[in-house]
Design an enzyme around this catalytic site. Structure first.
Site, mmCIF file in Angstrom:
data_model
loop_
_atom_site.group_PDB
_atom_site.id
_atom_site.type_symbol
_atom_site.label_atom_id
_atom_site.label_comp_id
_atom_site.label_asym_id
_atom_site.label_seq_id
_atom_site.Cartn_x
_atom_site.Cartn_y
_atom_site.Cartn_z
ATOM 1 C CG HIS A 1 -7.058 0.901 3.182
ATOM 2 N ND1 HIS A 1 -7.847 1.598 4.085
ATOM 3 C CD2 HIS A 1 -6.398 -0.036 3.913
ATOM 4 C CE1 HIS A 1 -7.661 1.103 5.293
ATOM 5 N NE2 HIS A 1 -6.791 0.116 5.216
ATOM 6 C CE1 TYR B 1 -4.396 -0.809 -0.189
ATOM 7 C CE2 TYR B 1 -3.802 -2.521 1.379
ATOM 8 C CZ TYR B 1 -4.697 -1.978 0.473
ATOM 9 O OH TYR B 1 -5.899 -2.613 0.231
#
Length: 256
Positions: free
Chosen positions: A41, A29
């Protein structure tokens, strides 16, 4: 699309918690561009009440050495993972940013991307023998009379295991292509497998997840099988579950 990423440390060994899935996911991420990371996310790809991330990653390919307290793993300066997604923009974003940034932090350790390889897509037919590169997990959420939630994880020897794997794959297919997959089929059969030896219990944040490695046979529509190659089999793919590769025989049996 699948890529293979190798990270190295120029300052000693790489030491990670035994349950490192969350930390690898966090590294991924942090590598994405901020807008893509936020979208995946927080939103993902909604389908009904579910939100799919549509990417997965493998366990670390190198074998870590457990510390004396068995709480951490020591990797000799290098770690390698596979990353996969059916959406090329997601894979491309990770690859481009990996080369652009070069330097990353993993559990406060500086690491560098030393190699990035595009993996050749395997030939998928209506029957393939596969090796799990990360544990495969599938579960149902049940509720007691008092409303308490129970998560029931299925074993590969349970008949529900294959049925739920198929149902999950069909949802992903419909989400990706907007087409009905009800006439398609997918079946998974354990071939080289032991409940005791292949059970992997992994702590992800505060959640305990049960999954299984091993050698399996996949049967069904090649299009649906290939989708699981890119998205992962079963649940929790973006947490590092359900990735597989074509089994090449005994030379690839280690940690199967």
């Amino acid at each position: 699309m699948r890529i293979k990423l190798t990270y190295e440390s120029l300052d000693g060994d790489i030491i990670l918690p035994k349950h490192y899935n969350y930390h690898i996911q966090a590294l991924i991420y942090k590598t994405f561009t901020p807008d893509l990371a936020t979208k995946l996310h927080n939103v993902g790809f909604p389908l009904g009440k579910r939100r799919f991330k549509l990417f997965t990653f493998s366990r670390i390919l190198e074998k870590g050495i457990p510390t004396k307290d068995n709480e951490k793993l020591i990797f000799k300066r290098k770690i390698t993972i596979y990353f996969s997604s059916p959406i090329e923009d997601i894979v491309g974003n990770l690859a481009e940013r990996s080369f652009k940034e070069r330097e990353f932090k993993l559990c406060n350790k500086k690491i560098y991307i030393s190699q990035l390889e595009i993996v050749t897509t395997p030939k998928i037919e209506n029957k393939v023998i596969i090796k799990a590169l990360s544990p495969i997990t599938i579960y149902s959420t049940l509720y007691k009379k008092d409303g308490e939630k129970i998560v029931h994880y299925y074993k590969p020897i349970d008949k529900e295991f294959s049925k739920l794997i198929e149902k999950n794959a069909k949802k992903k297919y419909h989400l990706l292509y907007g087409k009905d997959a009800e006439q398609m089929s997918l079946e998974i059969k354990p071939l080289k497998f032991s409940v005791q030896e292949n059970l992997k219990i992994i702590k992800f944040k505060d959640t305990i997840i049960e999954g299984y490695t091993g050698i399996y046979e996949l049967l069904g529509d090649p299009e649906l099988i290939y989708l699981t190659y890119e998205t992962g089999l079963g649940n929790k793919n973006s947490a590092g579950f359900g990735m597989w590769e074509i089994w090449r025989g005994k030379e690839s049996d280690e940690d199967a």
